[in-house]
Design a protein around this motif. Structure first.
Motif, short mmCIF file in Angstrom:
data_model
loop_
_atom_site.label_atom_id
_atom_site.label_comp_id
_atom_site.label_asym_id
_atom_site.label_seq_id
_atom_site.Cartn_x
_atom_site.Cartn_y
_atom_site.Cartn_z
N GLY A 230 83.68 5.15 16.86
CA GLY A 230 82.45 5.13 16.07
C GLY A 230 81.24 5.38 16.94
O GLY A 230 81.28 6.16 17.90
N PRO B 294 84.22 0.04 16.49
CA PRO B 294 84.68 -1.23 17.07
C PRO B 294 85.23 -2.20 16.03
O PRO B 294 86.25 -2.86 16.27
CB PRO B 294 83.41 -1.78 17.72
CG PRO B 294 82.61 -0.57 18.05
CD PRO B 294 82.88 0.42 16.96
N ALA B 295 84.59 -2.27 14.84
CA ALA B 295 85.08 -3.21 13.82
C ALA B 295 86.47 -2.79 13.34
O ALA B 295 87.39 -3.62 13.29
CB ALA B 295 84.09 -3.27 12.65
N TYR C 131 67.10 -5.32 29.96
CA TYR C 131 67.83 -4.70 31.08
C TYR C 131 67.65 -3.18 31.07
O TYR C 131 67.54 -2.53 32.11
CB TYR C 131 69.32 -5.09 31.06
CG TYR C 131 70.19 -4.30 30.11
CD1 TYR C 131 70.86 -3.15 30.54
CD2 TYR C 131 70.36 -4.68 28.79
CE1 TYR C 131 71.66 -2.41 29.67
CE2 TYR C 131 71.15 -3.95 27.92
CZ TYR C 131 71.81 -2.82 28.36
OH TYR C 131 72.60 -2.09 27.52
#
Ligand SMILES: Cc1cc2nc3c(=O)[nH]c(=O)nc-3n(C[C@H](O)[C@H](O)[C@H](O)COP(=O)(O)OP(=O)(O)OC[C@H]3O[C@@H](n4cnc5c(N)ncnc54)[C@H](O)[C@@H]3O)c2cc1C
Length: 551
Positions: A261, A235-236, A410
């Protein structure tokens, strides 16, 4: 062949205004019956809008060709490979005399970058077409392997996570295999074997070889100095590529495995802003990868950063397997990977019963069997919820005394609702057993009672602890005591003195002890290990990259 309603979704018709706007960037030309518009595997193909006549899209199979669809007037050709600049996975030929509008890839990129309506329609359709090809195993590759082989799983994971459509034939259960093996002269010891474009045979290929054959690693240009090189396409890295490329920087991303990733291995991400129903990691990665490519970012898949030269202006990043890339600024976004476990004998079963990701592939291998997941963090929780949909029973083994210590509320609630999940706290594995290459039994012990239990479990998911991918950095940047990259205010005066920090200013918040070398996401010391933080840090980092480029 795609059936309605798939047909309307996959092959929408353009209206007059849309055709006219595309025509401004392309050229009209006639095509003759049977003319080949592009061959499968062609490195660079054009984008076509059919004005009259029809075009057949074909898939090569060993020894023959199969029709995927026939497209008619106002429909357009192509899928995501047009945006990525990867070789075509299908071929196309004219079925009759007609006329087309043809656009080069650069012209198509200009359309999607500047025309929001067409960008939405074309990119959505391209992504859906790719999803269709993957779901139906239609593409330019056939993999022959065994469900009991770690190499087979490795190749399947590599192809799937890189969005390559392929047909899988299992040597133990598919009767078409024998014929194919004879035709290509493949011996059982050559498996897994990959047949590319109906002709080329790769025996036990490495990921690097596969990437080369599919043109996934061709973005590296000798001698070029990039504005920014990003190491890692999690994501980065993906966010950095989107922000940098959309702001006109020349950016190259190196990725060992596949875009996405760790997030790419998540079955369902529920807490990323803007996706109230959740999104699979693979889909999030595919969208981000397409978005970055749309803006012109370049990616080299299966090309790892192996060593960093400490001298700036430009930085040199040596590549595993040879070669190097140069960059005015660089971003370390190499994330973390699961720690290998200290369970005795675990290496023997890696990929043949012991896994570190729970995706559709692993779930398929498990079938309706009983499985075990080790770990108490969110990634383990997601794996449990996902596997419980198909497995007969899921045993969740946690060292701590409750899930609340390490997991989001959650997920705990989801797990509590599942009738086929048993959470075993204060429990750890003491032995793995199997007479051949495959895992057959798992023994665990409850640390509170000392009680041991052995169960016939063939599939074990280890999702415990993660180490930063920083070995490739050598001694160039300061790391904390766990090996994460120190940046900004975390750098001590001693770190800066050691690096002979050359500027009057202090390092920027995401800057390492070398000017213009940044770190973002999970690899950075003190970062919050979440997708949103990785994306946010990368976005902020690009502002700092601009400043560093001006210095
Ligand atoms: C199963 C699972 C589920 C998760 N679910 C969630 C969730 O629901 N919500 C949430 O917020 N977070 C979740 N996370 C955490 C989240 O995925 C991470 O925080 C995030 O992926 C970090 O992004 P990153 O880009 O910093 O690093 P990573 O995702 O680790 O990506 C790093 C990339 O760098 C590549 N790389 C490493 N070394 C090199 C090298 N030398 N050269 C080239 N490439 C290299 C790797 O192959 C990898 O692709 C989950 C994690 C896992 C494992």
């Amino acid at each position: 062949m795609a059936e309605a309603p798939d047909r309307d979704r996959l092959f929408p018709k353009l209206n007059d205004a849309q055709v006219a706007r595309i025509a401004q960037r392309g050229e009209r030309r006639s095509v003759r019956r049977n003319e080949v518009l592009w061959e499968v595997g062609a490195p660079r193909i054009d984008f076509y809008v059919i004005l009259s006549g029809s075009i057949e899209i074909v898939q090569p199979l060993p020894g023959r060709e199969e029709s995927i669809t026939v497209q008619g007037p106002r429909e357009f050709t192509g899928d995501v490979d047009l945006i990525f600049g990867h070789p075509a996975v299908v071929g196309a030929r004219a079925r009759e005399d007609g006329e087309v509008l043809a656009l080069r890839r650069e012209a198509l990129l200009a359309v999607v970058q500047t025309d929001p309506e067409l960008s939405d329609l074309l990119l959505r359709t391209f992504l859906q077409r790719r999803a269709f090809l993957i779901a139906h195993g239609k593409g330019d590759a056939v993999l022959v392997g065994s469900r009991h082989s770690a190499d087979t799983l490795r190749i399947r994971e590599f192809l799937s996570r890189n969005g390559r459509p392929y047909t899988y034939l299992d040597v133990e259960s598919d009767e078409r295999v024998q014929d194919l093996l004879e035709r290509f002269g493949v011996r059982p010891e050559d498996l897994p074997a990959l047949i590319v474009r109906g002709k080329l045979l790769l025996r036990k290929p490495t990921n690097v070889e596969i990437a080369e054959h599919f043109g996934l690693s061709s973005a590296i240009e000798d001698g070029k100095v990039h504005d920014l090189v990003v190491v890692g396409a999690g994501p980065a890295g993906l966010a950095a590529a989107v922000y940098a490329a959309s702001e006109g920087l020349d950016v190259l991303v190196l990725e060992t495995h596949a875009p996405g990733g760790q997030a790419g291995t998540s079955s369902r991400i529920e807490n990323y802003l803007g996706f109230p129903a959740g999104i699979s990691g693979q889909l999030l990665a595919a969208r981000a990868f397409t978005q970055a490519n749309k803006f012109g970012a370049k990616f080299a898949i299966a090309r790892s950063g192996a060593a960093l030269g400490c001298e700036p202006k430009p930085y040199t990043i040596e590549l595993e397997g040879g070669g190097a890339v140069k960059a005015r600024t660089a971003l370390i976004a190499s994330g973390v990977r699961y720690r290998s476990s200290d369970i005795p004998g675990v290496e023997r079963f890696e990929g043949t019963g012991v896994y570190h990701a729970a995706t559709h592939l692993e779930a398929q291998l498990c079938g309706r069997e009983e499985v075990a997941v080790v770990g108490g963090a969110n990634s383990a929780g997601q794996a449990v919820v996902f596997l419980a949909r198909t497995a007969r029973h899921v045993h969740m083994l946690v060292r701590g005394s409750s899930l609340a210590e390490s997991m989001s509320r959650y997920l705990i609630r989801c797990i509590e609702e599942l009738p086929n999940v048993t959470v075993r706290t204060q429990t750890r594995i003491v032995a793995l057993e199997g007479s051949g290459p495959c895992l057959e039994r798992v023994r665990w012990r409850n640390d509170a009672t000392g009680e041991e239990e052995t169960r016939d479990i063939h599939h074990l998911f280890l999702m415990i602890g993660a180490d930063p991918n920083t070995a490739w950095l050598g001694g160039c940047v300061a790391l904390d005591d766990k090996g994460f990259v120190k940046t900004g205010n975390d750098l001590s005066a001693e770190d800066l003195a050691k690096a002979r920090w050359p500027l009057a200013r202090s390092p920027y918040p995401l800057e390492t002890m070398l000017p213009g070398l940044f770190a973002a996401g999970d690899v950075r010391a003190g970062s919050v290990k979440r997708i949103a933080s990785a994306v946010g840090e990368a976005a902020a980092c690009i502002q700092l990259v601009h400043k560093a480029l001006q210095e």
